[in-house]
Design a protein around this motif. Sequence first.
Motif, PDB file in Angstrom:
ATOM      1  N   TRP A  22      25.061  45.923  19.990  1.00  0.00           N
ATOM      2  CA  TRP A  22      26.200  45.107  20.411  1.00  0.00           C
ATOM      3  C   TRP A  22      25.757  43.647  20.408  1.00  0.00           C
ATOM      4  O   TRP A  22      25.029  43.204  21.304  1.00  0.00           O
ATOM      5  CB  TRP A  22      26.666  45.533  21.797  1.00  0.00           C
ATOM      6  N   ASN A  35      35.803  43.419  24.224  1.00  0.00           N
ATOM      7  CA  ASN A  35      34.477  42.858  24.474  1.00  0.00           C
ATOM      8  C   ASN A  35      34.472  41.322  24.494  1.00  0.00           C
ATOM      9  O   ASN A  35      33.643  40.709  23.824  1.00  0.00           O
ATOM     10  CB  ASN A  35      33.490  43.332  23.395  1.00  0.00           C
ATOM     11  N   THR A  38      31.306  39.102  24.663  1.00  0.00           N
ATOM     12  CA  THR A  38      30.403  38.940  23.518  1.00  0.00           C
ATOM     13  C   THR A  38      30.781  37.747  22.637  1.00  0.00           C
ATOM     14  O   THR A  38      30.068  37.450  21.679  1.00  0.00           O
ATOM     15  CB  THR A  38      30.378  40.211  22.640  1.00  0.00           C
ATOM     16  N   THR A  70      27.956  46.102  15.931  1.00  0.00           N
ATOM     17  CA  THR A  70      29.248  45.762  16.498  1.00  0.00           C
ATOM     18  C   THR A  70      29.063  44.586  17.447  1.00  0.00           C
ATOM     19  O   THR A  70      28.037  43.930  17.430  1.00  0.00           O
ATOM     20  CB  THR A  70      29.889  47.011  17.166  1.00  0.00           C
TER      21      THR A  70
END
Length: 178
Positions: A22, A35, A38, A70
Amino acid sequence: MNYHNISYPDMNNGGGLRVCLWLSSCSHHCPKCQNPQTWDCNSGIPFDKAAHDELFEQLSKDYISGVTFTGGDPLHENNLSGVLDLVNEIKHSYPEKTIWLYTGYTWEEIWESKTEKFKYFKNRILRWEIISMCDVMVDGRYVDELRDISLAWRGSSNQRVINVKESLKQERLVLYCD
């Protein structure tokens, strides 16, 4: 390159049991992204030797099918050289493992648009190199109005799960699943 987590075994982000990296950094900023933590290029922690060793230790296990990149967006300019190095090393060390990659860019944005300023041309070349070594790419920004929880491996119906090898071989977009 910064990352937020290495998760394993993961069965939600690609076929089989996987290791997921991630990554930080995303410029798409999709409304209602799952998310958003991020997005910030400075969030997470540096991908160092310990993280590298953890990723490869998990990839070495027989029951792990492969790795999924990802985030964030693995194809964000902050991640390109680091992801390219990892993809090369994984292909060399574990050629039987599959590589999946999630990105907010579409297939067409990566492959078909050739009229960028030179500054961005290097990024485009790196994206081509990375994608050409992947097995599957899930493309497109998350669109909350198109959210569909019945779809495999993606959150909204505009996103596609693309068979990269067949797409490159046939010189046309080939879906892994629809």
